[in-house]
Motif scaffolding. Structure first.
Motif, PDB file in Angstrom:
ATOM      1  N   PRO A 162      78.491  64.195 -17.140  1.00 54.21           N
ATOM      2  CA  PRO A 162      77.381  63.744 -16.292  1.00 54.21           C
ATOM      3  C   PRO A 162      77.704  62.478 -15.512  1.00 54.21           C
ATOM      4  N   LEU A 163      77.113  62.336 -14.347  1.00 56.63           N
ATOM      5  CA  LEU A 163      77.084  61.059 -13.640  1.00 56.63           C
ATOM      6  C   LEU A 163      75.838  60.330 -14.125  1.00 56.63           C
ATOM      7  N   MET A 164      76.045  59.223 -14.824  1.00 52.89           N
ATOM      8  CA  MET A 164      74.913  58.522 -15.441  1.00 52.89           C
ATOM      9  C   MET A 164      74.314  57.524 -14.449  1.00 52.89           C
ATOM     10  N   MET A 165      73.342  57.996 -13.705  1.00 53.49           N
ATOM     11  CA  MET A 165      72.714  57.179 -12.677  1.00 53.49           C
ATOM     12  C   MET A 165      71.207  57.064 -12.909  1.00 53.49           C
ATOM     13  N   ASP A 166      70.824  57.168 -14.206  1.00 51.15           N
ATOM     14  CA  ASP A 166      69.402  57.228 -14.562  1.00 51.15           C
ATOM     15  C   ASP A 166      68.858  55.966 -15.193  1.00 51.15           C
ATOM     16  N   ALA A 167      69.707  55.075 -15.712  1.00 48.86           N
ATOM     17  CA  ALA A 167      69.218  53.976 -16.555  1.00 48.86           C
ATOM     18  C   ALA A 167      69.523  52.591 -16.002  1.00 48.86           C
ATOM     19  N   ASN A 168      69.872  52.520 -14.726  1.00 47.96           N
ATOM     20  CA  ASN A 168      70.126  51.229 -14.062  1.00 47.96           C
ATOM     21  C   ASN A 168      71.208  50.413 -14.764  1.00 47.96           C
ATOM     22  N   GLU A 169      72.217  51.092 -15.314  1.00 48.87           N
ATOM     23  CA  GLU A 169      73.325  50.405 -15.980  1.00 48.87           C
ATOM     24  C   GLU A 169      74.393  50.043 -14.959  1.00 48.87           C
ATOM     25  N   SER A 170      75.245  49.116 -15.332  1.00 49.67           N
ATOM     26  CA  SER A 170      76.408  48.815 -14.500  1.00 49.67           C
ATOM     27  C   SER A 170      77.434  49.940 -14.642  1.00 49.67           C
ATOM     28  N   PRO A 171      78.140  50.294 -13.566  1.00 50.97           N
ATOM     29  CA  PRO A 171      79.190  51.300 -13.691  1.00 50.97           C
ATOM     30  C   PRO A 171      80.477  50.733 -14.268  1.00 50.97           C
ATOM     31  N   PHE A 172      80.503  49.426 -14.554  1.00 52.76           N
ATOM     32  CA  PHE A 172      81.708  48.775 -15.047  1.00 52.76           C
ATOM     33  C   PHE A 172      81.507  48.253 -16.467  1.00 52.76           C
ATOM     34  N   GLY A 173      82.610  48.163 -17.195  1.00 55.28           N
ATOM     35  CA  GLY A 173      82.574  47.541 -18.514  1.00 55.28           C
ATOM     36  C   GLY A 173      82.780  48.524 -19.644  1.00 55.28           C
ATOM     37  N   GLU A 174      83.267  48.006 -20.768  1.00 52.41           N
ATOM     38  CA  GLU A 174      83.562  48.848 -21.938  1.00 52.41           C
ATOM     39  C   GLU A 174      82.289  49.297 -22.638  1.00 52.41           C
ATOM     40  N   PHE A 175      81.255  48.444 -22.583  1.00 50.37           N
ATOM     41  CA  PHE A 175      80.000  48.747 -23.283  1.00 50.37           C
ATOM     42  C   PHE A 175      78.834  48.755 -22.288  1.00 50.37           C
ATOM     43  N   ASN A 176      79.062  49.360 -21.158  1.00 50.36           N
ATOM     44  CA  ASN A 176      78.066  49.331 -20.088  1.00 50.36           C
ATOM     45  C   ASN A 176      76.949  50.352 -20.274  1.00 50.36           C
ATOM     46  N   ARG A 177      77.140  51.306 -21.198  1.00 51.42           N
ATOM     47  CA  ARG A 177      76.123  52.337 -21.411  1.00 51.42           C
ATOM     48  C   ARG A 177      75.252  52.024 -22.626  1.00 51.42           C
ATOM     49  N   TYR A 178      73.994  52.422 -22.545  1.00 51.30           N
ATOM     50  CA  TYR A 178      73.105  52.266 -23.693  1.00 51.30           C
ATOM     51  C   TYR A 178      73.592  53.142 -24.842  1.00 51.30           C
ATOM     52  N   PRO A 179      73.346  52.709 -26.086  1.00 51.10           N
ATOM     53  CA  PRO A 179      73.748  53.542 -27.233  1.00 51.10           C
ATOM     54  C   PRO A 179      72.847  54.762 -27.383  1.00 51.10           C
ATOM     55  N   ASP A 180      73.292  55.696 -28.189  1.00 46.05           N
ATOM     56  CA  ASP A 180      72.485  56.879 -28.496  1.00 46.05           C
ATOM     57  C   ASP A 180      71.215  56.440 -29.216  1.00 46.05           C
ATOM     58  N   SER A 181      70.069  56.710 -28.624  1.00 43.64           N
ATOM     59  CA  SER A 181      68.800  56.273 -29.211  1.00 43.64           C
ATOM     60  C   SER A 181      68.421  57.071 -30.453  1.00 43.64           C
ATOM     61  N   THR A 182      69.064  58.234 -30.631  1.00 43.08           N
ATOM     62  CA  THR A 182      68.761  59.079 -31.794  1.00 43.08           C
ATOM     63  C   THR A 182      69.761  58.890 -32.928  1.00 43.08           C
ATOM     64  N   HIS A 183      70.824  58.102 -32.684  1.00 38.39           N
ATOM     65  CA  HIS A 183      71.853  57.836 -33.687  1.00 38.39           C
ATOM     66  C   HIS A 183      72.471  59.126 -34.250  1.00 38.39           C
TER      67      HIS A 183
END
Length: 341
Positions: free
Chosen positions: A32-53
Protein backbone atom coordinates in the motif's frame (compact mmCIF):
# COMPACT_ATOMS: atom_id res chain seq x y z
CA UNK A 1 -17.90 -22.53 32.82
CA UNK A 2 -19.78 -20.10 35.04
CA UNK A 3 -22.38 -18.02 33.21
CA UNK A 4 -22.44 -14.30 33.95
CA UNK A 5 -23.82 -11.25 32.19
CA UNK A 6 -20.72 -9.04 32.01
CA UNK A 7 -22.64 -6.18 30.41
CA UNK A 8 -24.55 -5.50 33.62
CA UNK A 9 -21.24 -4.41 35.20
CA UNK A 10 -20.19 -2.18 32.28
CA UNK A 11 -20.87 1.57 32.40
CA UNK A 12 -23.71 2.53 30.06
CA UNK A 13 -21.65 5.10 28.15
CA UNK A 14 -18.96 2.46 27.54
CA UNK A 15 -21.58 0.03 26.22
CA UNK A 16 -22.58 2.69 23.69
CA UNK A 17 -19.00 3.69 22.82
CA UNK A 18 -17.75 2.99 19.31
CA UNK A 19 -14.09 1.92 19.21
CA UNK A 20 -11.50 3.71 17.10
CA UNK A 21 -10.74 1.38 14.20
CA UNK A 22 -7.59 1.86 12.14
CA UNK A 23 -8.50 1.11 8.53
CA UNK A 24 -5.03 -0.13 7.63
CA UNK A 25 -4.80 -2.42 10.68
CA UNK A 26 -8.15 -4.05 9.94
CA UNK A 27 -7.60 -4.71 6.25
CA UNK A 28 -5.08 -6.67 4.20
CA UNK A 29 -2.85 -4.99 1.63
CA UNK A 30 0.13 -6.12 -0.43
CA UNK A 31 2.14 -2.94 -1.11
CA UNK A 32 0.00 0.00 0.00
CA UNK A 33 0.86 3.66 -0.41
CA UNK A 34 0.27 4.93 3.12
CA UNK A 35 -1.19 8.37 2.55
CA UNK A 36 -4.00 8.18 5.11
CA UNK A 37 -2.50 9.16 8.48
CA UNK A 38 -0.54 12.37 7.81
CA UNK A 39 2.77 10.64 8.58
CA UNK A 40 6.14 11.68 7.26
CA UNK A 41 7.36 9.61 4.30
CA UNK A 42 10.85 9.62 5.84
CA UNK A 43 12.40 7.92 8.83
CA UNK A 44 12.85 4.47 10.34
CA UNK A 45 9.85 4.82 12.67
CA UNK A 46 7.68 7.14 10.61
CA UNK A 47 4.63 4.85 10.63
CA UNK A 48 2.15 4.39 13.45
CA UNK A 49 2.32 1.00 15.19
CA UNK A 50 -0.30 -1.69 14.73
CA UNK A 51 -3.21 -0.54 16.90
CA UNK A 52 -4.42 -4.14 17.31
CA UNK A 53 -1.01 -5.53 18.34
CA UNK A 54 -1.76 -8.51 16.09
CA UNK A 55 1.75 -9.98 15.71
CA UNK A 56 2.56 -9.65 19.39
CA UNK A 57 -0.79 -11.04 20.53
CA UNK A 58 -0.32 -14.01 18.20
CA UNK A 59 3.16 -14.60 19.62
CA UNK A 60 1.95 -14.42 23.22
CA UNK A 61 -0.98 -16.65 22.29
CA UNK A 62 1.36 -19.38 21.09
CA UNK A 63 3.62 -18.97 24.13
CA UNK A 64 0.82 -19.06 26.71
CA UNK A 65 -1.57 -21.33 24.79
CA UNK A 66 -4.36 -18.78 25.16
CA UNK A 67 -6.48 -17.46 22.29
CA UNK A 68 -5.18 -14.20 20.84
CA UNK A 69 -8.63 -12.61 21.12
CA UNK A 70 -8.43 -13.13 24.90
CA UNK A 71 -5.26 -11.05 25.14
CA UNK A 72 -5.11 -7.25 25.47
CA UNK A 73 -1.91 -5.22 25.63
CA UNK A 74 -1.35 -1.97 27.45
CA UNK A 75 1.29 0.66 28.06
CA UNK A 76 2.32 -1.22 31.18
CA UNK A 77 -0.14 -2.88 33.56
CA UNK A 78 -0.85 0.62 34.88
CA UNK A 79 -2.74 1.58 31.73
CA UNK A 80 -4.73 -1.65 31.87
CA UNK A 81 -5.68 -1.02 35.52
CA UNK A 82 -6.84 2.46 34.58
CA UNK A 83 -8.84 1.18 31.60
CA UNK A 84 -10.51 -1.59 33.60
CA UNK A 85 -11.68 0.92 36.22
CA UNK A 86 -12.98 3.25 33.50
CA UNK A 87 -14.88 0.41 31.80
CA UNK A 88 -16.69 -0.90 34.87
CA UNK A 89 -16.85 1.86 37.49
CA UNK A 90 -19.22 4.79 37.29
CA UNK A 91 -17.49 7.91 38.73
CA UNK A 92 -18.82 9.12 42.10
CA UNK A 93 -20.99 6.00 42.35
CA UNK A 94 -19.13 2.67 42.22
CA UNK A 95 -16.54 1.23 44.62
CA UNK A 96 -13.31 -0.71 44.21
CA UNK A 97 -12.17 -3.30 46.74
CA UNK A 98 -8.38 -3.48 47.23
CA UNK A 99 -6.11 -5.42 49.54
CA UNK A 100 -4.31 -3.38 52.18
CA UNK A 101 -1.33 -3.22 52.01
CA UNK A 102 -0.94 -3.81 48.30
CA UNK A 103 0.02 -2.09 45.04
CA UNK A 104 -0.93 1.58 45.40
CA UNK A 105 -1.97 2.13 41.78
CA UNK A 106 -5.32 0.33 42.17
CA UNK A 107 -6.50 2.95 44.62
CA UNK A 108 -4.73 5.73 42.74
CA UNK A 109 -6.58 5.17 39.46
CA UNK A 110 -9.85 4.53 41.28
CA UNK A 111 -9.48 7.88 43.04
CA UNK A 112 -8.70 9.67 39.77
CA UNK A 113 -11.93 8.17 38.41
CA UNK A 114 -13.73 9.39 41.56
CA UNK A 115 -14.54 5.91 42.79
CA UNK A 116 -14.64 4.95 46.44
CA UNK A 117 -11.72 2.75 47.50
CA UNK A 118 -12.61 0.08 50.06
CA UNK A 119 -9.55 -1.32 51.89
CA UNK A 120 -9.50 -5.05 52.57
CA UNK A 121 -7.08 -5.18 55.49
CA UNK A 122 -4.77 -8.20 55.46
CA UNK A 123 -4.02 -10.24 58.60
CA UNK A 124 -0.62 -10.64 60.28
CA UNK A 125 0.40 -13.16 57.60
CA UNK A 126 -0.69 -10.70 54.88
CA UNK A 127 -3.57 -12.95 53.84
CA UNK A 128 -7.13 -11.85 53.09
CA UNK A 129 -9.57 -12.55 55.92
CA UNK A 130 -12.43 -14.35 54.18
CA UNK A 131 -15.10 -13.12 56.57
CA UNK A 132 -13.98 -9.51 56.04
CA UNK A 133 -14.00 -10.07 52.30
CA UNK A 134 -17.52 -11.49 52.32
CA UNK A 135 -18.77 -8.54 54.38
CA UNK A 136 -17.00 -5.92 52.25
CA UNK A 137 -18.04 -7.44 48.93
CA UNK A 138 -21.71 -7.11 49.89
CA UNK A 139 -21.53 -3.32 49.86
CA UNK A 140 -23.70 -1.90 47.09
CA UNK A 141 -22.00 -0.69 43.92
CA UNK A 142 -18.74 -2.57 44.55
CA UNK A 143 -17.76 -3.42 40.98
CA UNK A 144 -14.08 -4.44 41.11
CA UNK A 145 -11.84 -6.55 43.31
CA UNK A 146 -8.07 -6.31 42.87
CA UNK A 147 -5.94 -9.20 44.13
CA UNK A 148 -2.17 -8.90 43.79
CA UNK A 149 -0.47 -12.30 44.01
CA UNK A 150 2.40 -12.45 44.75
CA UNK A 151 1.52 -9.30 46.60
CA UNK A 152 3.49 -6.09 46.38
CA UNK A 153 4.94 -5.03 48.84
CA UNK A 154 4.59 -8.08 51.10
CA UNK A 155 5.95 -10.72 48.70
CA UNK A 156 3.56 -13.53 49.60
CA UNK A 157 1.16 -15.37 47.29
CA UNK A 158 -2.50 -15.15 48.23
CA UNK A 159 -4.01 -18.55 49.00
CA UNK A 160 -7.31 -19.89 47.68
CA UNK A 161 -7.80 -17.16 45.08
CA UNK A 162 -10.57 -19.12 43.40
CA UNK A 163 -12.70 -18.62 46.52
CA UNK A 164 -12.67 -14.85 45.97
CA UNK A 165 -13.41 -15.19 42.25
CA UNK A 166 -16.39 -17.45 43.01
CA UNK A 167 -17.79 -15.26 45.75
CA UNK A 168 -17.43 -11.78 44.28
CA UNK A 169 -20.41 -10.38 42.40
CA UNK A 170 -18.37 -8.25 40.07
CA UNK A 171 -15.10 -8.23 38.13
CA UNK A 172 -12.03 -9.81 39.76
CA UNK A 173 -8.60 -8.63 38.63
CA UNK A 174 -5.70 -10.87 39.66
CA UNK A 175 -2.42 -9.02 39.19
CA UNK A 176 0.38 -11.54 38.59
CA UNK A 177 3.25 -9.14 37.95
CA UNK A 178 5.59 -11.40 39.94
CA UNK A 179 4.16 -14.81 39.02
CA UNK A 180 7.34 -16.02 37.28
CA UNK A 181 9.19 -15.90 40.61
CA UNK A 182 6.55 -17.97 42.39
CA UNK A 183 5.75 -21.68 42.52
CA UNK A 184 2.06 -20.79 42.83
CA UNK A 185 -0.08 -21.73 39.82
CA UNK A 186 -1.16 -18.86 37.61
CA UNK A 187 -4.86 -18.00 37.45
CA UNK A 188 -4.62 -18.10 33.66
CA UNK A 189 -6.02 -21.63 33.81
CA UNK A 190 -9.25 -20.17 35.26
CA UNK A 191 -10.08 -17.47 32.70
CA UNK A 192 -12.25 -19.74 30.57
CA UNK A 193 -14.13 -20.92 33.65
CA UNK A 194 -14.88 -17.51 35.15
CA UNK A 195 -16.03 -14.80 32.71
CA UNK A 196 -15.61 -12.15 35.44
CA UNK A 197 -11.87 -12.84 35.78
CA UNK A 198 -9.06 -10.68 34.39
CA UNK A 199 -5.45 -11.78 34.89
CA UNK A 200 -2.74 -9.13 34.56
CA UNK A 201 0.88 -9.98 33.78
CA UNK A 202 3.79 -7.86 32.62
CA UNK A 203 7.10 -7.85 30.78
CA UNK A 204 8.51 -5.38 33.33
CA UNK A 205 9.74 -7.76 36.03
CA UNK A 206 11.04 -11.24 35.18
CA UNK A 207 11.45 -10.36 31.50
CA UNK A 208 13.61 -7.33 32.33
CA UNK A 209 11.66 -4.88 30.14
CA UNK A 210 10.42 -2.28 32.64
CA UNK A 211 11.52 0.49 30.27
CA UNK A 212 9.47 -0.92 27.39
CA UNK A 213 6.18 -0.58 29.32
CA UNK A 214 4.19 -3.56 28.06
CA UNK A 215 1.47 -5.12 30.23
CA UNK A 216 -0.92 -7.94 29.37
CA UNK A 217 -4.54 -8.58 30.33
CA UNK A 218 -5.97 -12.07 29.82
CA UNK A 219 -9.74 -12.40 30.02
CA UNK A 220 -12.88 -13.38 28.16
CA UNK A 221 -13.25 -12.22 24.56
CA UNK A 222 -16.01 -9.88 25.75
CA UNK A 223 -13.77 -8.08 28.24
CA UNK A 224 -10.85 -8.01 25.80
CA UNK A 225 -13.08 -6.29 23.25
CA UNK A 226 -14.10 -3.73 25.86
CA UNK A 227 -10.45 -2.95 26.61
CA UNK A 228 -9.73 -2.48 22.90
CA UNK A 229 -12.77 -0.23 22.63
CA UNK A 230 -11.60 2.10 25.41
CA UNK A 231 -7.82 2.15 24.93
CA UNK A 232 -6.06 4.89 22.98
CA UNK A 233 -5.45 3.89 19.34
CA UNK A 234 -1.66 3.41 19.40
CA UNK A 235 -1.03 2.74 23.07
CA UNK A 236 1.96 0.36 22.70
CA UNK A 237 4.68 1.83 20.52
CA UNK A 238 6.37 -0.06 17.71
CA UNK A 239 9.76 -0.19 19.48
CA UNK A 240 8.26 -1.89 22.51
CA UNK A 241 6.23 -4.33 20.42
CA UNK A 242 9.31 -5.34 18.43
CA UNK A 243 11.43 -5.65 21.56
CA UNK A 244 8.94 -8.02 23.20
CA UNK A 245 8.69 -10.06 20.00
CA UNK A 246 12.49 -10.48 20.09
CA UNK A 247 12.46 -11.44 23.78
CA UNK A 248 9.86 -14.13 23.16
CA UNK A 249 12.32 -15.70 20.72
CA UNK A 250 14.99 -15.74 23.43
CA UNK A 251 13.33 -18.05 25.93
CA UNK A 252 16.60 -19.70 26.97
CA UNK A 253 18.10 -16.31 27.90
CA UNK A 254 14.92 -15.42 29.80
CA UNK A 255 15.04 -18.70 31.74
CA UNK A 256 18.73 -18.28 32.54
CA UNK A 257 18.14 -14.76 33.86
CA UNK A 258 15.15 -15.92 35.90
CA UNK A 259 17.17 -18.77 37.40
CA UNK A 260 19.95 -16.34 38.28
CA UNK A 261 17.52 -14.03 40.09
CA UNK A 262 16.09 -16.97 42.05
CA UNK A 263 19.61 -18.12 42.90
CA UNK A 264 20.52 -14.62 44.10
CA UNK A 265 17.29 -14.44 46.10
CA UNK A 266 18.38 -17.53 48.06
CA UNK A 267 21.90 -16.17 48.50
CA UNK A 268 20.65 -12.78 49.64
CA UNK A 269 18.25 -14.29 52.17
CA UNK A 270 21.03 -16.36 53.73
CA UNK A 271 23.19 -13.25 54.02
CA UNK A 272 20.37 -11.16 55.47
CA UNK A 273 19.93 -13.70 58.26
CA UNK A 274 23.30 -12.63 59.67
CA UNK A 275 22.53 -8.89 59.69
CA UNK A 276 22.07 -7.80 63.31
CA UNK A 277 19.79 -4.82 62.71
CA UNK A 278 17.17 -7.02 61.02
CA UNK A 279 14.22 -8.15 63.16
CA UNK A 280 12.33 -10.20 60.57
CA UNK A 281 12.51 -11.30 56.95
CA UNK A 282 9.07 -12.03 55.55
CA UNK A 283 8.61 -15.03 53.22
CA UNK A 284 8.60 -14.05 49.56
CA UNK A 285 7.45 -15.48 46.24
CA UNK A 286 8.66 -12.42 44.36
CA UNK A 287 11.99 -10.82 43.44
CA UNK A 288 12.08 -8.72 46.59
CA UNK A 289 12.05 -9.01 50.37
CA UNK A 290 9.93 -7.16 52.91
CA UNK A 291 12.28 -6.72 55.86
CA UNK A 292 11.58 -5.45 59.36
CA UNK A 293 14.42 -3.53 61.00
CA UNK A 294 15.03 -2.49 64.60
CA UNK A 295 15.40 1.11 63.42
CA UNK A 296 14.06 1.28 59.90
CA UNK A 297 14.36 5.07 59.63
CA UNK A 298 18.09 4.94 60.40
CA UNK A 299 18.65 2.01 58.04
CA UNK A 300 16.75 3.67 55.21
CA UNK A 301 18.61 6.96 55.63
CA UNK A 302 21.99 5.21 55.76
CA UNK A 303 21.22 3.27 52.60
CA UNK A 304 20.22 6.49 50.81
CA UNK A 305 23.45 8.16 51.97
CA UNK A 306 25.29 5.27 50.33
CA UNK A 307 23.17 5.66 47.18
CA UNK A 308 21.41 2.35 47.75
CA UNK A 309 17.78 2.98 46.83
CA UNK A 310 15.11 0.91 48.59
CA UNK A 311 11.38 1.29 49.19
CA UNK A 312 10.27 2.67 52.56
CA UNK A 313 7.04 0.93 53.63
CA UNK A 314 6.50 2.54 57.04
CA UNK A 315 4.43 3.83 58.76
CA UNK A 316 1.83 1.63 57.00
CA UNK A 317 3.95 -1.48 57.67
CA UNK A 318 5.89 -0.52 60.81
CA UNK A 319 9.69 -0.56 60.57
CA UNK A 320 9.68 -2.31 57.19
CA UNK A 321 11.66 -1.69 54.01
CA UNK A 322 11.16 -3.46 50.68
CA UNK A 323 14.43 -4.41 48.98
CA UNK A 324 14.58 -6.12 45.61
CA UNK A 325 17.13 -8.70 44.55
CA UNK A 326 20.02 -7.34 42.49
CA UNK A 327 23.01 -8.98 40.86
CA UNK A 328 25.76 -10.45 43.03
CA UNK A 329 27.81 -7.25 43.12
CA UNK A 330 24.79 -5.14 44.11
CA UNK A 331 23.72 -7.67 46.72
CA UNK A 332 27.20 -7.77 48.27
CA UNK A 333 27.32 -3.98 48.52
CA UNK A 334 23.90 -3.99 50.18
CA UNK A 335 24.90 -6.66 52.73
CA UNK A 336 28.21 -4.97 53.59
CA UNK A 337 26.44 -1.65 54.11
CA UNK A 338 23.75 -3.22 56.34
CA UNK A 339 26.35 -5.01 58.45
CA UNK A 340 28.06 -1.71 59.20
CA UNK A 341 24.92 -0.01 60.49
Amino acid sequence: MTTLDIQKFVRKNIQELKPYISFRDNNQFIKPLMMDANESPFGEFNRYPDSTHKNLRDKISAFKNIAANQIALGNGSDELIDLIIKIFCEPKKDSVLVMNPSFAMYGFYASINENKVLPLNLNEKFEIVKEDFLNSSKENQTKLLFICSPNNPTGNSISDIEFYIKNFQGIVVVDEAYIEFSEQKSCLELINEYPNLIVLQTFSKAWGLAGARVGIAYSSVEITNLIYTVKSPFNVNILSQNLVLEKLDQIEDFQNNLNEILKERDWLKNQLLSVKCISKIYPTDANFFLIEFENAEKVYSTLVENEILTSKRFPQIPNCIRINVGNRNENEILINTLKNI
